[in-house]
Design an enzyme around this catalytic site. Structure first.
Site, PDB file in Angstrom:
ATOM      1  N   LYS A  52      -1.633   2.785  -8.200  1.00  0.00           N
ATOM      2  CA  LYS A  52      -1.929   4.150  -7.745  1.00  0.00           C
ATOM      3  C   LYS A  52      -2.663   4.919  -8.838  1.00  0.00           C
ATOM      4  O   LYS A  52      -3.628   5.640  -8.570  1.00  0.00           O
ATOM      5  CB  LYS A  52      -0.623   4.863  -7.324  1.00  0.00           C
ATOM      6  CG  LYS A  52      -0.017   4.268  -6.055  1.00  0.00           C
ATOM      7  CD  LYS A  52       1.394   4.757  -5.745  1.00  0.00           C
ATOM      8  CE  LYS A  52       1.940   4.025  -4.508  1.00  0.00           C
ATOM      9  NZ  LYS A  52       3.301   4.417  -4.123  1.00  0.00           N
ATOM     10  N   GLN A  96       8.305   7.633  -6.272  1.00  0.00           N
ATOM     11  CA  GLN A  96       8.230   6.206  -5.930  1.00  0.00           C
ATOM     12  C   GLN A  96       9.608   5.714  -5.486  1.00  0.00           C
ATOM     13  O   GLN A  96      10.612   5.938  -6.167  1.00  0.00           O
ATOM     14  CB  GLN A  96       7.720   5.410  -7.149  1.00  0.00           C
ATOM     15  CG  GLN A  96       7.505   3.935  -6.885  1.00  0.00           C
ATOM     16  CD  GLN A  96       6.409   3.650  -5.848  1.00  0.00           C
ATOM     17  OE1 GLN A  96       5.419   4.365  -5.767  1.00  0.00           O
ATOM     18  NE2 GLN A  96       6.598   2.613  -5.053  1.00  0.00           N
ATOM     19  N   ASP A 119       3.142  11.580   0.269  1.00  0.00           N
ATOM     20  CA  ASP A 119       3.579  10.413   1.036  1.00  0.00           C
ATOM     21  C   ASP A 119       3.820  10.711   2.513  1.00  0.00           C
ATOM     22  O   ASP A 119       4.009   9.774   3.295  1.00  0.00           O
ATOM     23  CB  ASP A 119       4.906   9.895   0.464  1.00  0.00           C
ATOM     24  CG  ASP A 119       4.712   8.805  -0.566  1.00  0.00           C
ATOM     25  OD1 ASP A 119       3.832   7.954  -0.364  1.00  0.00           O
ATOM     26  OD2 ASP A 119       5.458   8.808  -1.562  1.00  0.00           O
TER      27      ASP A 119
HETATM   28  N1  GUN Z   1       7.874   2.279  -1.991  1.00  0.00           N
HETATM   29  C1  GUN Z   1       7.323   1.367  -1.162  1.00  0.00           C
HETATM   30  N2  GUN Z   1       6.284   1.913  -0.482  1.00  0.00           N
HETATM   31  C2  GUN Z   1       6.188   3.203  -0.885  1.00  0.00           C
HETATM   32  C3  GUN Z   1       5.316   4.274  -0.547  1.00  0.00           C
HETATM   33  O1  GUN Z   1       4.413   4.173   0.292  1.00  0.00           O
HETATM   34  N3  GUN Z   1       5.552   5.441  -1.194  1.00  0.00           N
HETATM   35  C4  GUN Z   1       6.548   5.589  -2.101  1.00  0.00           C
HETATM   36  N4  GUN Z   1       6.711   6.784  -2.681  1.00  0.00           N
HETATM   37  N5  GUN Z   1       7.387   4.617  -2.442  1.00  0.00           N
HETATM   38  C5  GUN Z   1       7.200   3.435  -1.827  1.00  0.00           C
END
Ligand code: GUN
Length: 282
Positions: A52, A96, A119
């Site tokens: 990211k 996350q 998200d």
């Molecule tokens: N953990 C697995 N996929 C995601 C996601 O799309 N966003 C976040 N914040 N954590 C995750």
């Protein structure tokens, strides 16, 4: 079989986004900004967060990483989120997942301002999604829909089968596919006969988190298969789909890696950009 090349589509979209951000920099005098919170040292999460951050750099989004110890208290994490909510220079916040069990995940997600929810996990943004109102969509389902569109796949009238019912993927992709005109079946751990359902699918979304769960005999010839799985087996990344076997029967198939993963990250970049535009145009 046509490969659903998420890496290629995501790269093209990231470059277009970079152009737009470059132009907006002149107009609004600042770049978009994303704050990423990572708790602990889960290797998979560390790798996602790294991806990211790399994408942020590529498209011109400023990002800040807050890497907290896995014994952080709920109060400390709440204080950080509140501080970022108040910070005018922050457009998007991402916590996350997963986070350690002693922390209340749902409460902390909802503490993130719905206007900075990169998200699309906030209960209000999920509510908008389920009411078919415009909002920030969760990145993986949004990325999958964008990938299908890039290959001119119209799911209207198709029978769609989704394996997995998580709030991050299974549930929201069911909603988006249904809105796009597909008929939906959601399978999960208690499903009696998984193959009975998958064999019927015109489009199959595998998001169970189980390595190579979907084999050739479970797929209808000509089906579109989207693999959301990221499983580490003997140090190698494998999806939820047995790629070699299924590639013999599917019409379209997304690989792992370089399929849904890069599309998810691109969707997160686009979400952050949307939040930024709303913020600077307020
Ligand atoms: N953990 C697995 N996929 C995601 C996601 O799309 N966003 C976040 N914040 N954590 C995750």
């Amino acid at each position: 079989m046509i490969l659903l090349d998420g890496a290629k589509v995501a790269n093209e979209r990231n470059l277009m986004l970079k152009d737009m951000i470059d132009k907006d920099l002149v107009k609004y005098h600042r770049a978009p900004s994303l704050s990423i919170i990572l708790v602990g040292e889960n290797p998979a999460s560390q790798s996602y967060v790294k991806g990211k951050g790399k994408a942020c750099k590529l498209v011109g989004i400023n990002h800040q990483l807050y890497n907290l110890k896995d014994d952080v208290t709920e109060e400390e994490l709440s204080n950080l989120i509140e501080k970022l909510n108040q910070d005018e220079s922050v457009d998007g916040i991402l916590l996350q997942l997963p986070i350690p069990k002693h922390l209340n995940e749902a409460k902390l997600i909802d503490l993130i301002s719905k206007d900075k929810d990169a998200d699309g996990f906030h209960v209000i943004n999920q509510g908008y999604l389920y009411q078919k109102k415009p909002t920030i969509y969760p990145a993986t389902p949004k990325g999958i829909m964008t990938l299908l569109k890039a290959y001119d796949i119209d799911v209207s009238g198709m029978d769609a089968v989704i394996i997995g019912r998580s709030n991050i993927v299974g549930f929201p992709i069911a909603r988006l596919l249904m809105d796009a005109g597909a008929t939906i079946t959601v399978c999960h751990r208690q499903t009696k006969d998984l193959a009975y359902h998958t064999k019927n699918a015109d489009i199959l979304i595998a998001s169970a988190g189980r390595a190579e769960l979907v084999t050739k005999d479970m797929v209808k010839p000509g089906a579109i298969v989207v693999d959301v799985g990221v499983n580490r087996v003997d140090g190698k990344l494998v999806g939820d789909v047995h790629f070699e076997g299924v590639s013999e029967v599917a019409s379209y198939l997304s690989p792992v890696p370089r399929g849904v993963g890069p599309m998810t990250i691109n969707a997160l970049m686009e979400n952050t950009y949307e939040l930024y535009l709303k913020h600077v145009q307020k």
